[in-house]
Design a protein around this motif. Sequence first.
Motif, short mmCIF file in Angstrom:
data_model
loop_
_atom_site.label_atom_id
_atom_site.label_comp_id
_atom_site.label_asym_id
_atom_site.label_seq_id
_atom_site.Cartn_x
_atom_site.Cartn_y
_atom_site.Cartn_z
N LEU A 190 23.81 2.28 89.46
CA LEU A 190 24.30 0.94 89.15
C LEU A 190 23.45 -0.12 89.84
N ARG A 191 23.04 0.16 91.07
CA ARG A 191 22.22 -0.79 91.80
C ARG A 191 20.87 -1.00 91.12
N HIS A 192 20.38 0.07 90.47
CA HIS A 192 19.11 -0.03 89.73
C HIS A 192 19.29 -0.62 88.33
N GLY A 193 20.54 -0.93 87.98
CA GLY A 193 20.80 -1.49 86.66
C GLY A 193 20.71 -0.49 85.53
N ALA A 194 20.85 0.80 85.84
CA ALA A 194 20.74 1.85 84.82
C ALA A 194 22.09 2.05 84.13
N LYS A 195 22.06 2.11 82.80
CA LYS A 195 23.30 2.32 82.03
C LYS A 195 23.92 3.67 82.36
N GLU A 196 23.10 4.62 82.82
CA GLU A 196 23.62 5.94 83.17
C GLU A 196 24.63 5.87 84.31
N GLY A 197 24.54 4.82 85.13
CA GLY A 197 25.51 4.67 86.21
C GLY A 197 26.93 4.52 85.69
N HIS A 198 27.10 3.73 84.63
CA HIS A 198 28.43 3.55 84.05
C HIS A 198 28.94 4.85 83.42
N GLN A 199 28.03 5.63 82.83
CA GLN A 199 28.44 6.91 82.24
C GLN A 199 28.92 7.88 83.32
N LEU A 200 28.23 7.88 84.45
CA LEU A 200 28.64 8.77 85.54
C LEU A 200 29.97 8.30 86.13
N VAL A 201 30.15 6.99 86.26
CA VAL A 201 31.41 6.45 86.76
C VAL A 201 32.57 6.92 85.89
N SER A 202 32.39 6.88 84.58
CA SER A 202 33.45 7.31 83.67
C SER A 202 33.78 8.79 83.86
N ALA A 203 32.73 9.60 84.05
CA ALA A 203 32.96 11.03 84.24
C ALA A 203 33.70 11.29 85.55
N LEU A 204 33.36 10.56 86.59
CA LEU A 204 34.01 10.75 87.88
C LEU A 204 35.47 10.28 87.81
N ARG A 205 35.71 9.20 87.13
CA ARG A 205 37.08 8.69 87.02
C ARG A 205 37.99 9.71 86.33
N ALA A 206 37.43 10.46 85.40
CA ALA A 206 38.23 11.44 84.67
C ALA A 206 38.76 12.55 85.58
N HIS A 207 38.10 12.73 86.75
CA HIS A 207 38.51 13.79 87.67
C HIS A 207 39.05 13.24 88.99
N ASP A 208 39.01 11.92 89.19
CA ASP A 208 39.41 11.35 90.49
C ASP A 208 40.92 11.22 90.60
#
Length: 415
Positions: free
Chosen positions: A397-415
Amino acid sequence: MGDFRTDLWSHPTLVSAVTREDWGQVFRTYRKLTGLSQTRLGELVGLVQPDVSDIERGRRRVTSLEVRQRIATGLGIPRLLHTPAEQPKAGPVPALLLAGPGPDEDLLARVTSVVDTAHRVDAPTLDWLDRLLAEHRRAEDEIGSRPLVEVMRRQLQTVVDLYAGARGSLADRVVRLAAEHAQFLAWMAQDQAQSATALAWYDRSHEWALEAGDPNMAATTLSMKAHMAWSGGRGTRCVRLAEAARWSAPGTSLGVQGMAAQMAARGHALNGDADDAERLLDEAQTLINQAAEHPEDEPPWMYFYGETWFTLQRGMSALHLRRWRAAIDHLTTGLDALPEEFRRDRTWYKACLAHAFACAGEAPQALTVALATVPDAASVGRPHSWNELHTTAAVLLRHGAKEGHQLVSALRAHD
């Protein structure tokens, strides 16, 4: 908390918010008092910036016991203010189907008799307990520490109970076996981020190891304390404990010496001391190669220590030194050779690999590795691997990569 005000947790707004478990208010007030950004606060508690923002705004509630504990630990909330909700009582642990640890009928009778009566302990009984401990160590590699803690506590109690019936050299064996059990319990507490419990068990293990005249275990406990210091970001303490493991217990095996050398190297790498880190890594490499020539001289708990494991440690040192490509190469090579049954370790090093890819600016590769790691990190990799994935998301996310939001979504699904 050394960088912040010492009276931080006497602030009435914080005290009230923690008591009500209003985590949004806790975050807002904490950041106001310390000047931290949402990103930096998220790094302390193992959450990415968007999650911190959502909690502050009331868009997300903190319902997970683990997340609450991460917040309490990361922000240094005093125990008097924060008492985690009572965990549900665990049901009985299913019997483990282990290859060969069960005693035959005659041995079972001897084990039962020495526990239930004052009969003297014999060597076959202790041999069986040695094998059982070895099987539990390997089971923990695959299923993680949580299912085994209570099993091992009971097993240690059995070993301690044997001491009254032991004589001569067998008494020393019982104490040595107790030291090994305490070290394993310490490791499992450390794996679950229970630092105080882990330190207490390491101290007990070290004391028993000295009583039994076991330099390998005495040195190992100091090396594992160094590992705890490294895990907490305390590079200098890591180096000093690792050095103590080398000079305070003469007569240790080459493998145990090598483990202490590489642990000191990791402390230096954490401090950014590249020359000392490389020197000690080279020294550890030599010790590993020599130990491999005589594996029979190594203690049983060093079964995991070899070229593959050391390659992964080189990757971790490179990660600390911000040598992203070297970290990627070493971690990839080590993971390719690491057996599948080391499920917990594979999860950790894959999370570190994802982190290295993210820091190297290779967002698609970071996401691919991270997404493949999420299920195991959620089941056997909490809190360490799980937090490392959150850190990876923060970097993306700090690098402005869209992949950061995808990983956040995956983590939220298990948090």
